[in-house]
Structure formats: C-alpha cells, structure tokens
Design a protein around this motif. Structure first.
Motif, mmCIF file in Angstrom:
data_model
loop_
_atom_site.group_PDB
_atom_site.id
_atom_site.type_symbol
_atom_site.label_atom_id
_atom_site.label_comp_id
_atom_site.label_asym_id
_atom_site.label_seq_id
_atom_site.Cartn_x
_atom_site.Cartn_y
_atom_site.Cartn_z
ATOM 1 N N THR A 296 41.176 24.559 -115.352
ATOM 2 C CA THR A 296 41.245 23.112 -115.124
ATOM 3 C C THR A 296 39.860 22.643 -114.661
ATOM 4 O O THR A 296 39.218 23.336 -113.881
ATOM 5 C CB THR A 296 42.277 22.801 -114.020
ATOM 6 N N PRO A 297 39.395 21.484 -115.148
ATOM 7 C CA PRO A 297 38.092 20.996 -114.694
ATOM 8 C C PRO A 297 38.006 20.963 -113.166
ATOM 9 O O PRO A 297 39.013 20.686 -112.501
ATOM 10 C CB PRO A 297 38.025 19.576 -115.257
ATOM 11 N N ILE A 298 36.835 21.261 -112.618
ATOM 12 C CA ILE A 298 36.656 21.318 -111.165
ATOM 13 C C ILE A 298 37.145 20.034 -110.494
ATOM 14 O O ILE A 298 37.866 20.073 -109.499
ATOM 15 C CB ILE A 298 35.170 21.546 -110.818
ATOM 16 N N ALA A 299 36.773 18.880 -111.105
ATOM 17 C CA ALA A 299 37.144 17.594 -110.516
ATOM 18 C C ALA A 299 38.664 17.481 -110.392
ATOM 19 O O ALA A 299 39.185 17.071 -109.348
ATOM 20 C CB ALA A 299 36.590 16.448 -111.352
ATOM 21 N N VAL A 300 39.381 17.853 -111.459
ATOM 22 C CA VAL A 300 40.837 17.732 -111.445
ATOM 23 C C VAL A 300 41.450 18.748 -110.492
ATOM 24 O O VAL A 300 42.411 18.439 -109.770
ATOM 25 C CB VAL A 300 41.404 17.888 -112.867
ATOM 26 N N MET B 136 46.025 27.244 -120.887
ATOM 27 C CA MET B 136 45.376 25.967 -121.181
ATOM 28 C C MET B 136 46.394 24.848 -121.270
ATOM 29 O O MET B 136 46.169 23.745 -120.769
ATOM 30 C CB MET B 136 44.592 26.068 -122.487
ATOM 31 N N LEU B 137 47.515 25.135 -121.912
ATOM 32 C CA LEU B 137 48.561 24.112 -122.022
ATOM 33 C C LEU B 137 49.028 23.688 -120.631
ATOM 34 O O LEU B 137 49.168 22.496 -120.342
ATOM 35 C CB LEU B 137 49.743 24.652 -122.827
ATOM 36 N N PHE B 138 49.216 24.687 -119.758
ATOM 37 C CA PHE B 138 49.650 24.382 -118.396
ATOM 38 C C PHE B 138 48.600 23.550 -117.670
ATOM 39 O O PHE B 138 48.918 22.561 -117.005
ATOM 40 C CB PHE B 138 49.926 25.684 -117.646
ATOM 41 N N SER B 139 47.328 23.958 -117.844
ATOM 42 C CA SER B 139 46.250 23.240 -117.181
ATOM 43 C C SER B 139 46.149 21.791 -117.675
ATOM 44 O O SER B 139 45.955 20.864 -116.897
ATOM 45 C CB SER B 139 44.950 24.014 -117.386
ATOM 46 N N TYR B 140 46.315 21.602 -118.983
ATOM 47 C CA TYR B 140 46.312 20.231 -119.527
ATOM 48 C C TYR B 140 47.471 19.421 -118.957
ATOM 49 O O TYR B 140 47.329 18.244 -118.644
ATOM 50 C CB TYR B 140 46.418 20.251 -121.051
ATOM 51 N N LEU B 141 48.607 20.099 -118.818
ATOM 52 C CA LEU B 141 49.789 19.410 -118.315
ATOM 53 C C LEU B 141 49.558 18.925 -116.885
ATOM 54 O O LEU B 141 49.828 17.761 -116.551
ATOM 55 C CB LEU B 141 50.985 20.369 -118.374
ATOM 56 N N VAL B 142 49.040 19.824 -116.034
ATOM 57 C CA VAL B 142 48.757 19.450 -114.648
ATOM 58 C C VAL B 142 47.758 18.292 -114.617
ATOM 59 O O VAL B 142 47.928 17.312 -113.895
ATOM 60 C CB VAL B 142 48.194 20.643 -113.852
ATOM 61 N N THR B 143 46.699 18.431 -115.435
ATOM 62 C CA THR B 143 45.680 17.382 -115.479
ATOM 63 C C THR B 143 46.311 16.048 -115.884
ATOM 64 O O THR B 143 46.049 15.012 -115.281
ATOM 65 C CB THR B 143 44.571 17.759 -116.482
#
Lengths: 200, 427
Positions: free
Chosen positions: B18-22, A95-102
């Motif tokens: 990760t959200p689909i949009a992102v 999740m941390l990685f995903s937030y970072l990418v986002t």
C-alpha cells in the motif's frame, strides 16, 4: 454494455482532464501569486493581504488533485519488497487487498469530508483574509478523494481481470530515468524496478 | 494498546505494497475512530487543515524550480564549471564530478536525478581519463546525496515544520556540514588519485574559466537567491522559494532555452505530481503524528529514556542507528514526520539543540540514499552503468564511509552545524 463502456471512458477522460488541469494550474498559479506578492511588497510596498491564503489553497488543490493523478499512474511511493518475494498469485491477492483498503480509506475521507462540507455551509464559516465561504477551498477534499477512490477502483478491477499492464508498478527509479530522457530501454527500467522493489 | 494497533496496522499495510501515504492515513483513521471519541468527520477535515501552514508551501515551489532546472543543458553547464574549477588537480575529473553533483542536487532537489544527469556525462568521461572504474561510479553515486544539506532542501523544510524550528536557521546550519563533508569526499579522491600517480595539470586559461562560471552562474543563482535572501533577511524561506521558482522559469525559458512554451504544461504537471506525492505523504503523516501526541507517546519515551539515564552521546548514537535503518526502507519526509515528534522531546530534555538535531536527521536521510539494502542512488547508478549492484556498493564504499565519518563528526561536534547560524542570528 457498450453504452456503459463508453460512459466509463468519457468519465475517465473527464476525471483525467480535471485532475491534471487543477494539479498543474494550482502549482503554477500558486508560484505566480506568491512571487507577485513578494514583488509587490518590495517594489510597491503594498502586498495583497489575501494572496497568502489563496496561494495555500491553490497548492492544496494542486496536492489533492495531483494525488488523484498519482493514483491513476500508480506513482505513489510504496514498499514492494514482499510482493517481490511471494508467488505472483499471492502477490495478486495482496495487491487486491491493498487496493481495497486504499479504496475504503479514500472513499471514507471523501464521504466524511462531504459531511464536514455540509456542516461548514451550515455554520457559514468564512476564510480570514479572502473572506470567502470556507467550503469553497474545502471542496477539494470530497471531490479529489472521490477521484482518487475512483482511480483505485479502476486499478482494482484491472488487477482482478489480470491485466498485466496494471500489475506493473511504476517505480521511482523508472520514472526518473524515463523523465531524464536516458536510454531507458524496457529491460533496463524493469531491471532497476526489480532491484528497487519500487522503493525510494 | 491503541498505539500498538496503530503501528501494526501501518506495518501490515506498508508490507503488502500500500502506498506509504495511505498506510499512514488509513491506519490512523481506523485507530482514531475505534479508540478515541474523535468523529470521522473531524479526521477528514484534519487532512486539509494539517497542511495549511504557509511554510509547507515552499515545498511545491522548490520542486517546480527543480523540475525546471533539471531539464536540458544545466547539468552540462554545471559540469563544465566544476571542471574549470577543480579539473587541473590530481584526481581533478572525479573531484569535479563530486562538486557538480553537489551543486546539481541542491538546485534540482533530487539526488537520484542527479546521478542520472551528472552520471550520464561523467561516468564515461572519468573512465576515459584513465581513472579506475570505482572513481567514476563511486563519486557520482554518492555525492548527489549531499544536495539535501545545501539549501534549498525539502527535507529541512519538513523537519522545520515538524519540529517548529526556523527553516531559515536550518538552511544556514546545513551549509558548513555540507561543505565539510563535500571537502572530505574530495580529499579522499585527491589522496587516492595521488597514490595512483595522477599529477596536477595546467588549469584552463582564466578567461575560459570565467566564461564557464558565467554560463553556470544562472543555475547557481538559485542557491544564491535562497541563501542570500534568507541570510540578508530579505525573504522568508517561502518567499525565497517563490523567487527561486520564477528565477528557474526565467533561466530555463530565456537564458538556457531548454524549455519551450509548449513543453510548459508537461513540466508543470510533472512538478505537480512530485509535489503531490510528497505533500500527500506529509498530510497523512501529520494525522499519524497527531495521534501519537494525543496518546502522549513522546512523553512516555522521554520519561523512559531519562529514567534509564541515557546520556546525550548514547542517545545520539541510538538516533543515528534508528534513522539509518528507517531511512533504508521509507521515504524521508514520512520518517521525519513520524520520528521527529517522538525523538525531539528527548533530545531537548538531554540538552541537544533542535537545529543541531535537524542536521543530524538530514545527514541520516542522505545516508539512506546511498547504503544497501535499498539506497535509491545505488540502483539508479547500477541501472545507468550496467554495473552490478554489488559492484556499485563496493565502488561507493570509500565515499559513503566518508559521509558516515562526517555524520559522526557533525553528531559529536555540535559547533560544526551551529556556529554559522548562531553567529548570524545572534546579532
């Protein structure tokens, strides 16, 4: 430290107010304007030529600021099947990685959007019907994406601190049930959430 | 190479939550910047420009109309109306559950929300009337998914914009398949109930039925405005959406009085949230699709399939299977925006009508809502009734299989979808 915290909380409220106001006013105003134009065309036989363009811009502002509001609420549709399967510790890292990418994505769009804005001002591009400078409607990209990035940064730090509230993602099913005013007891909602894995 | 990178990045991001949009936006952003000479500034501006189209604006408006009408008493009124129409037949109560679900789903625009609104009233009522549990659960869990075939339909708007097809024509093309599959579901229920020994009962007095119809007609008008307005050439779909939203506002505020003035900001914010979720996915999916076209991926796929002599029948079967699986793990508008630019050129090359293809895609999206592993309707049903997910799936089988049969019929008999729009648009 306390000063920083109170500044952050004021920032949080200001951003929250701006994003939810623009999201709501944009959608309501866009509908009202589009409706007015239909009526004007049929009853008075004279529609506003610029109304179509303004409607689009209102909806786009509503979309991008609404998207920021969704990041705050973790409402964006995501696929959680893997996070369900792995251990909580690994899920947290993912999740941390995903937030970072986002965050990086949103911040870059905001930054390059700002550069595009400057370019637009320089070129003095104007909208076709409204005849306003194009950078005004376009302002939504740098600002709303910066807001979104800010929201994701908040989530990132909340997850880093291990705040369990932040880790619990709101699933579509949970939202629907709670919005419909059903007997959405905590356990029922969690149950649905667990089975859907936050997926649509 | 770049396409492989794009898809792997997308899949990885999607998998880690990760959200689909992102996932769509970030993977395309990176691939575009690394593999092409398009500057990141241009990519940023595309996110805005790609969704500027006026026809997409029907989406927020229909969503607002749906949020206004899915609050409060409209579900109850639609159920009462449905019961007064079909309640006296053998199997009448579950049949009226199907009928009400289809109408409510079309008006509210959300099939899981329909399961909650109609199900919370009908599940208990159907069981109390002596029907086996599967009649209560299976009908309402599946019927709401038919809503996306009845206008207004957001999935069809997304298809129309992506495939550059007339949204009005798509709306009209959905009507006959929608009614046909709905009737098939009712027929299955009817036959089942006859076998169980349920008999026809006395219908309600005509006056009562009329009164109930009048009550429900305010909400039903939303569908009528859209179909009638487009059919009569009075409105474009976007205009119809504006009128439908204002109509929904009028009905929920002054006729049904479900919403008070002070509730309005909350309703607007809720609608804005739903709309932003979908529009944000669309904006990012547009980028993704733009890259695929840039790399001539659609042409490559078309070329490959034509060279390997795949006929229309085979191709459509392949499409059904592909979309069925895609629909099981992704949001409909994202699937359409990614898949349609890839598949439609092949379909056209094989002589399949783009409108017909749109209806096939739409029914596939609907099947995704009611089939495991992740059909959302099933989870919501299981959540409300307390029945295990496995049981919900088993109970739903007679009806979900009926929809699958309907999909096959619509796929291989193009006239079901096409005769109404062709008749209307050809004179």
């Amino acid at each position: 430290m306390r000063a920083i915290r109170s500044i952050l909380s004021i920032l949080d409220r200001v951003v929250g107010f701006v994003e939810s106001s623009i999201a709501s006013i944009g959608i309501a105003g866009g509908v009202a304007l589009a409706f007015y134009n239909v009526v004007a065309r049929y009853l008075f036989d004279s529609s506003l030529t610029w109304a179509g363009e303004l409607t689009v811009y209102l909806f786009l502002w509503s979309t991008f600021f609404g998207a920021s509001y969704c990041f705050r609420q973790d409402a964006h549709i995501a696929v959680g099947v893997l996070l369900e399967k792995v251990s909580p510790r690994i899920a947290r890292y993912l999740m941390l990685f995903s937030y970072l990418v986002t965050f990086v994505f949103l911040a870059s769009v905001s930054w390059y959007g700002y550069e595009y804005l400057l370019l637009d001002i320089e070129l003095d591009e104007r909208s076709i019907d409204l005849d306003i400078p194009m950078w005004i409607p376009y302002l939504a990209i740098p600002v709303a994406f910066a807001f979104s990035a800010y929201r994701v940064a908040q989530k990132f730090f909340a997850t880093l601190r291990g705040d369990p509230e932040a880790i619990l993602r709101k699933s579509e099913a949970e939202m629907i049930i709670s919005e419909m005013g059903e007997d959405a007891t905590e356990s029922l909602v969690k149950d649905v959430e667990k089975r859907t894995g936050g997926m649509l | 190479m770049s396409v492989a990178v794009l898809f792997s990045l997308f899949a990885i991001l999607l998998l880690i939550g990760t959200p689909i949009a992102v996932s769509l936006g970030a993977s395309t952003f990176l691939t575009l910047v690394v593999f092409t000479d398009i500057s990141p500034i241009e990519v940023s501006s595309m996110i805005f420009e790609k969704i500027e189209g006026y026809s997409l604006m029907a989406i927020p408006m229909f969503i607002l109309a749906g949020s206004l009408l899915s609050k409060g008493s409209s579900a109850y009124r639609i159920i009462e109306f449905a019961k007064s129409v079909t309640g006296h037949m053998p199997g009448g109560l579950p049949i009226s559950g199907i009928f009400a679900s289809i109408i409510f789903a079309a008006v509210s625009g959300s099939s899981p929300a329909t399961v909650v609104a109609i199900g919370s009233i009908m599940f208990a009522a159907i069981e109390e009337a002596g029907y086996p549990r599967r009649y209560a659960i299976g009908t309402v869990a599946t019927a709401g998914s038919l809503g996306i075939l009845i206008p207004p339909s957001i999935v069809m708007i997304v298809y129309g914009v992506t495939a550059e097809q007339s949204i009005g024509k798509l709306f009209i093309a959905g009507i006959v398949p929608g009614i046909m599959i709905g009737t098939m579901m009712m027929l299955v229920t009817y036959i089942g109930a006859r076998r169980l020994g349920f008999v026809r009962s006395e219908p309600e007095p005509f006056g009562v039925r009329l009164a109930k119809m009048r009550e429900a007609s305010w909400a039903l008008m939303t569908i009528a405005i859209v179909i009638g307005g487009i059919y009569g050439g009075v409105f474009t779909p976007t205009e119809a959406a504006a009128v439908a939203a204002v109509w929904a506002f009028f009905v929920s505020m002054f006729i049904y009085r479900d919403i008070r003035w002070r509730d309005l900001p909350k309703v607007f914010l809720e609608a804005a949230k739903t709309s932003a979720m979908i529009m944000f996915i669309i904006a990012n999916a547009m980028l993704f699709a733009h890259f695929l076209t840039l790399e001539n991926v659609p042409q490559a796929i078309t070329g490959f399939l034509i060279e390997s002599h795949v006929g229309p029948m085979m191709f459509l079967l392949f499409v059904n299977i592909l979309l069925f699986f895609a629909g099981d793990f992704m949001e409909p508008s994202a699937i359409i925006m990614i898949m349609v630019p890839l598949l439609l050129p092949v379909a056209t090359a094989l002589g399949i009508d783009p409108i017909h293809f749109g209806i096939i895609v739409t029914i596939n999206m609907e099947l995704g809502m009611i089939t495991p592993p992740i059909g959302l309707n099933l989870f919501v049903t299981s959540g409300i009734t307390g029945e295990s997910l496995k049981n919900v799936i088993v109970y739903s089988l007679p009806w979900s299989m009926t929809i699958l049969l309907g999909l096959l019929l619509v796929t291989y008999i193009p006239e079901i979808a096409l005769w109404l729009p062709n008749m209307m648009y050809n004179h």
